[in-house]
Design a protein around this motif. Structure first.
Motif, PDB file in Angstrom:
ATOM      1  N   TYR A  19       9.063  -3.370   7.994  1.00  0.00           N
ATOM      2  CA  TYR A  19       8.041  -4.411   7.966  1.00  0.00           C
ATOM      3  C   TYR A  19       8.778  -5.734   8.050  1.00  0.00           C
ATOM      4  O   TYR A  19       9.756  -5.949   7.354  1.00  0.00           O
ATOM      5  N   ARG A  20       8.288  -6.626   8.917  1.00  0.00           N
ATOM      6  CA  ARG A  20       9.030  -7.857   9.168  1.00  0.00           C
ATOM      7  C   ARG A  20       8.120  -9.021   9.474  1.00  0.00           C
ATOM      8  O   ARG A  20       6.977  -8.849   9.876  1.00  0.00           O
ATOM      9  N   THR A  21       8.673 -10.205   9.273  1.00  0.00           N
ATOM     10  CA  THR A  21       8.101 -11.442   9.785  1.00  0.00           C
ATOM     11  C   THR A  21       9.121 -11.901  10.811  1.00  0.00           C
ATOM     12  O   THR A  21       9.205 -11.323  11.875  1.00  0.00           O
ATOM     13  N   LEU A  22       9.930 -12.876  10.487  1.00  0.00           N
ATOM     14  CA  LEU A  22      11.032 -13.256  11.378  1.00  0.00           C
ATOM     15  C   LEU A  22      12.178 -12.261  11.273  1.00  0.00           C
ATOM     16  O   LEU A  22      12.956 -12.100  12.191  1.00  0.00           O
ATOM     17  N   ARG A  23      12.279 -11.592  10.133  1.00  0.00           N
ATOM     18  CA  ARG A  23      13.290 -10.554   9.923  1.00  0.00           C
ATOM     19  C   ARG A  23      12.702  -9.501   8.988  1.00  0.00           C
ATOM     20  O   ARG A  23      11.710  -9.742   8.301  1.00  0.00           O
ATOM     21  N   ASN A  24      13.325  -8.343   8.964  1.00  0.00           N
ATOM     22  CA  ASN A  24      12.843  -7.271   8.097  1.00  0.00           C
ATOM     23  C   ASN A  24      12.893  -7.708   6.640  1.00  0.00           C
ATOM     24  O   ASN A  24      13.864  -8.322   6.207  1.00  0.00           O
ATOM     25  N   PHE A  25      11.850  -7.355   5.897  1.00  0.00           N
ATOM     26  CA  PHE A  25      11.871  -7.612   4.462  1.00  0.00           C
ATOM     27  C   PHE A  25      11.651  -6.334   3.656  1.00  0.00           C
ATOM     28  O   PHE A  25      11.910  -6.305   2.459  1.00  0.00           O
ATOM     29  N   ALA A  26      11.199  -5.258   4.315  1.00  0.00           N
ATOM     30  CA  ALA A  26      10.982  -3.985   3.622  1.00  0.00           C
ATOM     31  C   ALA A  26      11.112  -2.839   4.616  1.00  0.00           C
ATOM     32  O   ALA A  26      10.750  -2.983   5.781  1.00  0.00           O
ATOM     33  N   CYS A  27      11.633  -1.723   4.137  1.00  0.00           N
ATOM     34  CA  CYS A  27      11.734  -0.508   4.953  1.00  0.00           C
ATOM     35  C   CYS A  27      11.342   0.684   4.099  1.00  0.00           C
ATOM     36  O   CYS A  27      11.724   0.781   2.940  1.00  0.00           O
ATOM     37  N   VAL A  28      10.587   1.599   4.706  1.00  0.00           N
ATOM     38  CA  VAL A  28      10.188   2.833   4.033  1.00  0.00           C
ATOM     39  C   VAL A  28      10.857   3.987   4.764  1.00  0.00           C
ATOM     40  O   VAL A  28      10.670   4.162   5.966  1.00  0.00           O
ATOM     41  N   SER A  29      11.630   4.758   4.031  1.00  0.00           N
ATOM     42  CA  SER A  29      12.371   5.882   4.596  1.00  0.00           C
ATOM     43  C   SER A  29      11.430   7.012   4.984  1.00  0.00           C
ATOM     44  O   SER A  29      10.451   7.293   4.301  1.00  0.00           O
ATOM     45  N   HIS A  30      11.756   7.688   6.093  1.00  0.00           N
ATOM     46  CA  HIS A  30      10.997   8.865   6.517  1.00  0.00           C
ATOM     47  C   HIS A  30      11.542  10.148   5.894  1.00  0.00           C
ATOM     48  O   HIS A  30      10.899  11.169   5.950  1.00  0.00           O
ATOM     49  N   GLY A  31      12.722  10.115   5.302  1.00  0.00           N
ATOM     50  CA  GLY A  31      13.432  11.331   4.949  1.00  0.00           C
ATOM     51  C   GLY A  31      13.175  11.931   3.585  1.00  0.00           C
ATOM     52  O   GLY A  31      13.880  12.839   3.183  1.00  0.00           O
ATOM     53  N   HIS A  32      12.192  11.467   2.841  1.00  0.00           N
ATOM     54  CA  HIS A  32      11.977  11.981   1.483  1.00  0.00           C
ATOM     55  C   HIS A  32      10.632  12.690   1.399  1.00  0.00           C
ATOM     56  O   HIS A  32       9.619  12.162   1.822  1.00  0.00           O
ATOM     57  N   GLN A  33      10.650  13.882   0.823  1.00  0.00           N
ATOM     58  CA  GLN A  33       9.436  14.694   0.748  1.00  0.00           C
ATOM     59  C   GLN A  33       8.733  14.632  -0.614  1.00  0.00           C
ATOM     60  O   GLN A  33       7.534  14.869  -0.692  1.00  0.00           O
ATOM     61  N   GLN A  34       9.470  14.328  -1.678  1.00  0.00           N
ATOM     62  CA  GLN A  34       8.893  14.358  -3.027  1.00  0.00           C
ATOM     63  C   GLN A  34       8.522  12.983  -3.564  1.00  0.00           C
ATOM     64  O   GLN A  34       7.897  12.881  -4.613  1.00  0.00           O
ATOM     65  N   GLU A  35       8.916  11.944  -2.837  1.00  0.00           N
ATOM     66  CA  GLU A  35       8.661  10.571  -3.266  1.00  0.00           C
ATOM     67  C   GLU A  35       8.735   9.660  -2.059  1.00  0.00           C
ATOM     68  O   GLU A  35       9.157  10.075  -0.985  1.00  0.00           O
TER      69      GLU A  35
END
Length: 108
Positions: free
Chosen positions: A35-51
């Motif tokens: 998630y970004r405006t001028l630059r990324n400020f948050a990322c959500v990993s795809h690799g976790h199944q339990q959380e």
């Protein structure tokens, strides 16, 4: 938590950064969603199944770390933007992450 619960949590979390402002965009990468405006400020990993694991562009040194919920990852390998990792396990974690997410957005 089962995979359905994690999917619901991930969907609810996605609404939060997009709702911070009209200037927020979402970019899908192989390992994470950014998630970004001028630059990324948050990322959500795809690799976790339990959380749901999110990294935020915030300094862990300037954040009150909560064991099991937040930790600094600046000195370990991780995918995505940011040095503060947040682990969400239930919908009760959503209100806890909101102020951190807002801080990261405002700093971007």
């Amino acid at each position: 938590m089962d995979n359905t619960g994690v999917s619901d949590l991930r969907a609810a979390l996605e609404e939060m950064p997009l709702g911070l402002g009209d200037d927020v965009s979402r970019i899908d990468r192989k390992q994470y969603r950014a998630y970004r405006t001028l630059r990324n400020f948050a990322c959500v990993s795809h690799g976790h199944q339990q959380e749901v694991v999110m990294t935020l562009r915030l300094s862990p040194k300037e954040t009150d770390l909560v064991p099991g919920f937040t930790r600094g990852v600046s000195e370990i390998g991780h995918h995505g933007t940011g040095d503060l990792e947040v682990r969400l396990r239930t919908d009760r974690d959503l209100p806890r992450v909101e102020p951190l997410l807002r801080l990261a957005y405002e700093a971007a």
